[in-house]
Design a protein around this motif. Sequence first.
Motif, short mmCIF file in Angstrom:
data_model
loop_
_atom_site.label_atom_id
_atom_site.label_comp_id
_atom_site.label_asym_id
_atom_site.label_seq_id
_atom_site.Cartn_x
_atom_site.Cartn_y
_atom_site.Cartn_z
N ILE A 112 0.84 -1.19 0.00
CA ILE A 112 0.00 0.00 0.00
C ILE A 112 0.88 1.25 0.00
CG2 ILE A 112 -0.20 -0.03 2.54
CD1 ILE A 112 -2.99 1.21 2.20
N ARG A 113 0.47 2.22 -0.76
CA ARG A 113 1.14 3.53 -0.78
C ARG A 113 0.63 4.33 0.41
NH1 ARG A 113 2.98 6.39 -5.52
NH2 ARG A 113 4.28 8.14 -4.84
N ILE A 114 1.50 4.71 1.33
CA ILE A 114 1.07 5.45 2.51
C ILE A 114 1.49 6.91 2.47
CG2 ILE A 114 1.18 3.36 3.93
CD1 ILE A 114 3.78 4.62 5.18
N HIS A 115 2.30 7.26 1.49
CA HIS A 115 2.87 8.61 1.41
C HIS A 115 3.41 8.77 0.00
CE1 HIS A 115 5.82 11.86 2.20
NE2 HIS A 115 5.08 12.16 3.24
N ARG A 116 3.56 9.99 -0.46
CA ARG A 116 4.13 10.18 -1.80
C ARG A 116 5.52 9.56 -1.92
NH1 ARG A 116 5.33 16.52 -2.56
NH2 ARG A 116 6.34 15.67 -4.42
N SER A 117 6.19 9.36 -0.77
CA SER A 117 7.55 8.82 -0.79
C SER A 117 7.67 7.41 -0.26
CB SER A 117 8.49 9.73 0.02
OG SER A 117 8.56 11.03 -0.52
N ILE A 147 7.42 -0.09 11.02
CA ILE A 147 7.77 -1.29 10.29
C ILE A 147 9.26 -1.56 10.48
CG2 ILE A 147 8.06 0.01 8.15
CD1 ILE A 147 6.97 -2.42 6.65
N ALA A 148 9.59 -2.74 10.94
CA ALA A 148 10.98 -3.11 11.23
C ALA A 148 11.64 -2.11 12.18
CB ALA A 148 11.79 -3.25 9.94
N GLY A 149 10.87 -1.60 13.12
CA GLY A 149 11.40 -0.68 14.11
C GLY A 149 11.57 0.75 13.63
N LYS A 150 11.12 1.05 12.41
CA LYS A 150 11.27 2.41 11.88
C LYS A 150 9.89 3.03 11.68
CE LYS A 150 13.19 5.10 8.03
NZ LYS A 150 13.93 6.04 8.89
N GLU A 151 9.74 4.27 12.07
CA GLU A 151 8.48 4.98 11.88
C GLU A 151 8.45 5.65 10.51
OE1 GLU A 151 7.92 7.70 15.10
OE2 GLU A 151 7.15 6.15 16.45
N LEU A 152 7.35 5.44 9.79
CA LEU A 152 7.16 6.05 8.47
C LEU A 152 5.88 6.88 8.50
CD1 LEU A 152 7.95 2.96 6.18
CD2 LEU A 152 9.52 4.75 6.96
N PRO A 153 5.88 8.03 7.84
CA PRO A 153 4.71 8.92 7.89
C PRO A 153 3.59 8.44 6.97
CG PRO A 153 6.39 9.87 6.48
CD PRO A 153 7.00 8.63 7.08
N ILE A 154 2.36 8.69 7.40
CA ILE A 154 1.20 8.49 6.55
C ILE A 154 0.78 9.86 6.01
CG2 ILE A 154 -1.23 7.79 6.47
CD1 ILE A 154 -0.64 5.77 8.65
N GLY A 155 0.84 10.02 4.71
CA GLY A 155 0.51 11.31 4.10
C GLY A 155 -0.97 11.61 4.14
N ARG A 156 -1.30 12.88 4.19
CA ARG A 156 -2.70 13.30 4.30
C ARG A 156 -3.53 12.75 3.14
NH1 ARG A 156 -3.80 19.57 5.13
NH2 ARG A 156 -2.77 18.99 7.09
N ASN A 157 -2.96 12.76 1.92
CA ASN A 157 -3.71 12.30 0.76
C ASN A 157 -3.87 10.78 0.70
OD1 ASN A 157 -3.96 14.95 -0.15
ND2 ASN A 157 -2.11 14.84 -1.42
N ARG A 165 -4.47 8.96 3.66
CA ARG A 165 -5.07 8.51 4.91
C ARG A 165 -6.33 7.69 4.70
NH1 ARG A 165 -5.54 13.51 8.89
NH2 ARG A 165 -6.20 11.86 10.33
N ASN A 166 -7.13 8.04 3.70
CA ASN A 166 -8.35 7.28 3.46
C ASN A 166 -8.05 5.85 3.03
OD1 ASN A 166 -10.01 9.42 4.12
ND2 ASN A 166 -10.21 10.14 2.00
N ASP A 167 -7.05 5.69 2.16
CA ASP A 167 -6.66 4.34 1.75
C ASP A 167 -6.14 3.54 2.94
OD1 ASP A 167 -7.38 4.81 -0.85
OD2 ASP A 167 -5.34 5.31 -1.52
N CYS A 168 -5.34 4.19 3.77
CA CYS A 168 -4.81 3.51 4.95
C CYS A 168 -5.92 3.16 5.93
CB CYS A 168 -3.76 4.39 5.64
SG CYS A 168 -2.22 4.56 4.72
N GLN A 169 -6.89 4.04 6.05
CA GLN A 169 -8.01 3.78 6.95
C GLN A 169 -8.77 2.53 6.52
OE1 GLN A 169 -10.86 6.93 7.15
NE2 GLN A 169 -11.91 6.10 8.93
N ARG A 170 -8.99 2.41 5.21
CA ARG A 170 -9.70 1.23 4.71
C ARG A 170 -8.87 -0.04 4.91
NH1 ARG A 170 -11.47 5.00 0.77
NH2 ARG A 170 -9.63 4.57 -0.52
N ARG A 171 -7.58 0.05 4.63
CA ARG A 171 -6.74 -1.15 4.70
C ARG A 171 -6.48 -1.57 6.13
NH1 ARG A 171 -2.96 -3.79 1.29
NH2 ARG A 171 -4.14 -2.83 -0.40
#
Length: 241
Positions: A195-200, A218-228, A230-236
């Motif tokens: 899943i794409r969680i951020h533009r990067s 993930i694997a002990g590293k924090e990755l940001p969830i981009g505003r655009n 968030r809806n996809d992440c919410q569903r998944r």
Amino acid sequence: MMKLKAILVDDEPHAIEVLDNYLANFAEIEVAARCQDAIQAFQVLQQQKIDLMFLDVKMPGLKGTDLLRSLKNPPKVVFTTAYQDYAVEGFDLNAVDYLLKPIPFERFLRAMDKVFTGLNITNQSVSVAQKVAPASQDVFLYLKVDRKMVKVNVNDIYWIESLRDYIKVVLKDKALISKQKISLLEELLPEDGFIRIHRSFIVSVDKVESYHSHKLEIAGKELPIGRNFRNDCQRRFKLTF
């Protein structure tokens, strides 16, 4: 059983190896020649009847598209290239399909289905392609790293990070840097596993250890969830924001 004769045309030996491995799953296909440039392929095509050609676009001396234009009675052609810029030109030349490297096996199967349909081969060949996919437990990508194609099992990927014109593919014990856009790799990955969680950032869903509205771990590293995203992440992830 009458076999289809195919030739593989690519100046990168690893790319030829990938196609060889994929085509080994199809009893209907006989690889008649492996060519490292368009001139060599042209000579083969003058000497024997070829039904199918897997053709790279950018090669030393003569481009694959120019080779195809030079043929009066070309075989069925599947372009295999790392450059999406030639896709329109490829389809204008009546190519069966246009595969972007690294080529996932699932995408290759779809191309072979088109080949069999175009050559009016009946259900026997199509059923072979359909049977191969479930039998393959692993899906592999080939990433160009330091002038060589590196085979990567997508199940080993933790996340992919965009670095402008490059991507960093993070595995359990190493990271690979490859020159390509993250959006291209996103199209090649299995949709149910990533899943794409951020533009990067693209992440492997089953590797996520924890998450909340703005980031995941993930694997002990924090990755940001981009505003655009968030809806996809919410569903998944069934997040409550």
